[in-house]
Design a protein around this motif. Structure first.
Motif, PDB file in Angstrom:
ATOM      1  N   TYR A  83       0.715  -1.165  -0.110  1.00 41.41           N
ATOM      2  CA  TYR A  83       0.035   0.020  -0.025  1.00 41.41           C
ATOM      3  C   TYR A  83       0.846   1.127  -0.007  1.00 41.41           C
ATOM      4  CZ  TYR A  83      -3.168  -3.474   2.125  1.00 41.41           C
ATOM      5  OH  TYR A  83      -3.774  -4.585   2.618  1.00 41.41           O
ATOM      6  N   TYR A  94       0.214   5.276   1.235  1.00 37.84           N
ATOM      7  CA  TYR A  94      -0.757   5.993   1.698  1.00 37.84           C
ATOM      8  C   TYR A  94      -0.146   7.612   1.812  1.00 37.84           C
ATOM      9  CZ  TYR A  94      -3.696   2.437   3.657  1.00 37.84           C
ATOM     10  OH  TYR A  94      -4.496   1.247   4.134  1.00 37.84           O
ATOM     11  N   GLN A 104      -0.320  10.947   4.292  1.00 38.71           N
ATOM     12  CA  GLN A 104      -0.803  11.660   5.429  1.00 38.71           C
ATOM     13  C   GLN A 104      -0.586  13.081   5.331  1.00 38.71           C
ATOM     14  OE1 GLN A 104       0.573   9.736   9.038  1.00 38.71           O
ATOM     15  NE2 GLN A 104      -1.328  10.458  10.002  1.00 38.71           N
ATOM     16  N   GLN A 132      -3.883  14.806   9.733  1.00 38.91           N
ATOM     17  CA  GLN A 132      -5.124  13.753   9.208  1.00 38.91           C
ATOM     18  C   GLN A 132      -4.533  12.353   9.269  1.00 38.91           C
ATOM     19  OE1 GLN A 132      -6.266  15.139   5.363  1.00 38.91           O
ATOM     20  NE2 GLN A 132      -6.260  17.299   5.839  1.00 38.91           N
ATOM     21  N   GLY A 133      -5.508  11.510   9.210  1.00 38.85           N
ATOM     22  CA  GLY A 133      -5.112  10.122   9.144  1.00 38.85           C
ATOM     23  C   GLY A 133      -4.829   9.838   7.614  1.00 38.85           C
ATOM     24  N   PRO A 134      -3.991   8.628   7.435  1.00 39.95           N
ATOM     25  CA  PRO A 134      -3.436   8.103   6.241  1.00 39.95           C
ATOM     26  C   PRO A 134      -4.646   7.818   5.366  1.00 39.95           C
ATOM     27  CG  PRO A 134      -2.732   7.098   7.963  1.00 39.95           C
ATOM     28  CD  PRO A 134      -3.698   7.782   8.685  1.00 39.95           C
ATOM     29  N   LEU A 167      -5.588   6.338   1.593  1.00 35.37           N
ATOM     30  CA  LEU A 167      -4.951   5.422   0.720  1.00 35.37           C
ATOM     31  C   LEU A 167      -4.911   5.856  -0.764  1.00 35.37           C
ATOM     32  CD1 LEU A 167      -4.127   2.370   0.090  1.00 35.37           C
ATOM     33  CD2 LEU A 167      -6.580   1.849  -0.653  1.00 35.37           C
ATOM     34  N   GLN A 203      -3.149   0.421  -3.858  1.00 29.82           N
ATOM     35  CA  GLN A 203      -2.741  -0.870  -3.402  1.00 29.82           C
ATOM     36  C   GLN A 203      -2.574  -1.710  -4.235  1.00 29.82           C
ATOM     37  OE1 GLN A 203      -5.488  -4.106  -1.101  1.00 29.82           O
ATOM     38  NE2 GLN A 203      -6.076  -2.184  -0.938  1.00 29.82           N
ATOM     39  N   GLN A 231      -8.059   6.490  -5.630  1.00 31.65           N
ATOM     40  CA  GLN A 231      -7.614   7.660  -5.027  1.00 31.65           C
ATOM     41  C   GLN A 231      -6.476   8.323  -5.354  1.00 31.65           C
ATOM     42  OE1 GLN A 231     -10.088   8.567  -1.179  1.00 31.65           O
ATOM     43  NE2 GLN A 231      -9.037   6.705  -0.839  1.00 31.65           N
ATOM     44  N   LEU A 260       3.263   7.206   3.030  1.00 28.78           N
ATOM     45  CA  LEU A 260       3.760   5.875   3.897  1.00 28.78           C
ATOM     46  C   LEU A 260       3.337   4.696   2.953  1.00 28.78           C
ATOM     47  CD1 LEU A 260       1.454   6.890   7.097  1.00 28.78           C
ATOM     48  CD2 LEU A 260       4.111   6.880   7.060  1.00 28.78           C
ATOM     49  N   ILE A 300      -1.693  -4.773   8.786  1.00 32.27           N
ATOM     50  CA  ILE A 300      -0.634  -3.854   7.889  1.00 32.27           C
ATOM     51  C   ILE A 300       0.305  -3.427   8.608  1.00 32.27           C
ATOM     52  CG2 ILE A 300      -0.548  -1.825   6.542  1.00 32.27           C
ATOM     53  CD1 ILE A 300      -3.554  -2.136   5.612  1.00 32.27           C
ATOM     54  N   PHE A 318       3.669  -0.780   8.584  1.00 35.81           N
ATOM     55  CA  PHE A 318       3.922   0.482   8.078  1.00 35.81           C
ATOM     56  C   PHE A 318       5.665   0.758   8.173  1.00 35.81           C
ATOM     57  CE2 PHE A 318       0.016   2.821   6.852  1.00 35.81           C
ATOM     58  CZ  PHE A 318      -0.783   1.991   7.626  1.00 35.81           C
ATOM     59  N   GLY A 319       5.947   1.361   7.009  1.00 34.60           N
ATOM     60  CA  GLY A 319       7.297   1.950   6.973  1.00 34.60           C
ATOM     61  C   GLY A 319       7.377   3.399   8.040  1.00 34.60           C
ATOM     62  N   GLU A 320       8.376   3.947   7.927  1.00 33.21           N
ATOM     63  CA  GLU A 320       8.636   5.228   9.059  1.00 33.21           C
ATOM     64  C   GLU A 320       8.122   6.506   7.965  1.00 33.21           C
ATOM     65  OE1 GLU A 320       9.107   3.515  12.260  1.00 33.21           O
ATOM     66  OE2 GLU A 320       9.760   5.621  11.901  1.00 33.21           O
ATOM     67  N   TRP A 338       8.870  12.131   4.110  1.00 32.85           N
ATOM     68  CA  TRP A 338       8.387  13.386   4.421  1.00 32.85           C
ATOM     69  C   TRP A 338       8.639  14.279   3.020  1.00 32.85           C
ATOM     70  CZ3 TRP A 338       6.533  15.220   9.447  1.00 32.85           C
ATOM     71  CH2 TRP A 338       6.247  14.277  10.200  1.00 32.85           C
TER      72      TRP A 338
END
Lengths: 109, 113
Positions: free
Chosen positions: B33, B35, B37, B41-43, B45, B48, B59, B91, B102, B104-106, B109
């Motif tokens: 995935y 994402y 962010q 706000q939230g991630p 998508l 995928q 999206q 992300l 799921i 996630f990576g770090e 930015w």
């Protein structure tokens, strides 16, 4: 579009108190997951609850799911300063994961 | 077990420039995935993949964003040309199969100035 909506947007408590966060969603789901995100970091998976489960525990975490109300709650007991983070719910609809905007939790020492 | 690797960690570019992000998922994870962010706000998508096929890119702003997952392992996300509103954390995440936890990576930015 985002599926889940967390409530409250922000929560501030003292160390040792319990923290409760809620998540509401709109469509039927396969499962619901909760994630934590420390500032500037990636998301860390906390717990997954399937649509046929009503309650799940993991350490100091307790998650409930009410599919009739399309809502879930995350309870963190005996909070610690290290629990300070943003918490997100994510709904899984046939493998499609959608996140809410999150609850920002601050635990004061 | 190694986690999801992402690079670069930070990137600053001027608007209208291009940028590419790279992701190496956890070994054996079929689903990948991307994402976006935005701060506070939230991630959200973007796209995928299931192995090297796209499952959902509804999206993804396809006029400027593109992503590929060659050989069903690593993935790259490209933005060209970048806009100011693309400033966000990108992300990458992976899971063993769909409908699973799921990881996630770090994040990468991006600041567009």
């Amino acid at each position: 579009s985002q599926q889940g909506e967390e409530d409250p947007q922000a929560l501030s408590i003292q160390e040792g108190e319990n923290a409760t966060m809620n998540c509401s969603y709109k469509t039927s789901i396969n499962n619901l997951q909760w994630y934590r995100q420390n500032s500037g970091r990636g998301l860390v998976h906390l717990i997954l609850i399937r649509s046929n489960e009503r309650e799940k525990h993991s350490g100091r975490l307790r998650v409930t799911l009410d599919t009739s109300k399309k809502s879930s709650s995350l309870l963190i007991t005996a909070s610690r300063a290290a629990d300070t983070a943003s918490y997100f719910c994510a709904t899984d609809v046939n493998g499609d994961m959608r996140f809410g905007a999150g609850t920002r939790l601050t635990v004061k020492p | 077990e190694a986690g999801v690797a992402q690079s670069p960690r930070y990137k600053i570019i001027e608007k209208r420039q291009s940028v590419a992000f790279w992701c190496n998922p956890i070994s054996g994870h079929a689903t990948l995935y991307w994402y976006q962010q935005i701060l506070g706000q939230g991630p959200k998508l973007l796209i995928q993949f299931q192995n090297n096929g796209v499952v959902d890119d509804s999206q993804l702003p396809k006029d400027r964003f593109s992503a590929e997952r060659l050989k069903g392992v690593d993935s790259t996300l490209k933005i060209q040309p970048a806009k100011l509103e693309d400033s966000a954390v990108y992300l990458c995440a992976s899971s063993l199969v769909r409908e699973n936890t799921i990881y996630f990576g770090e994040g990468s930015w991006l600041t567009v100035v």
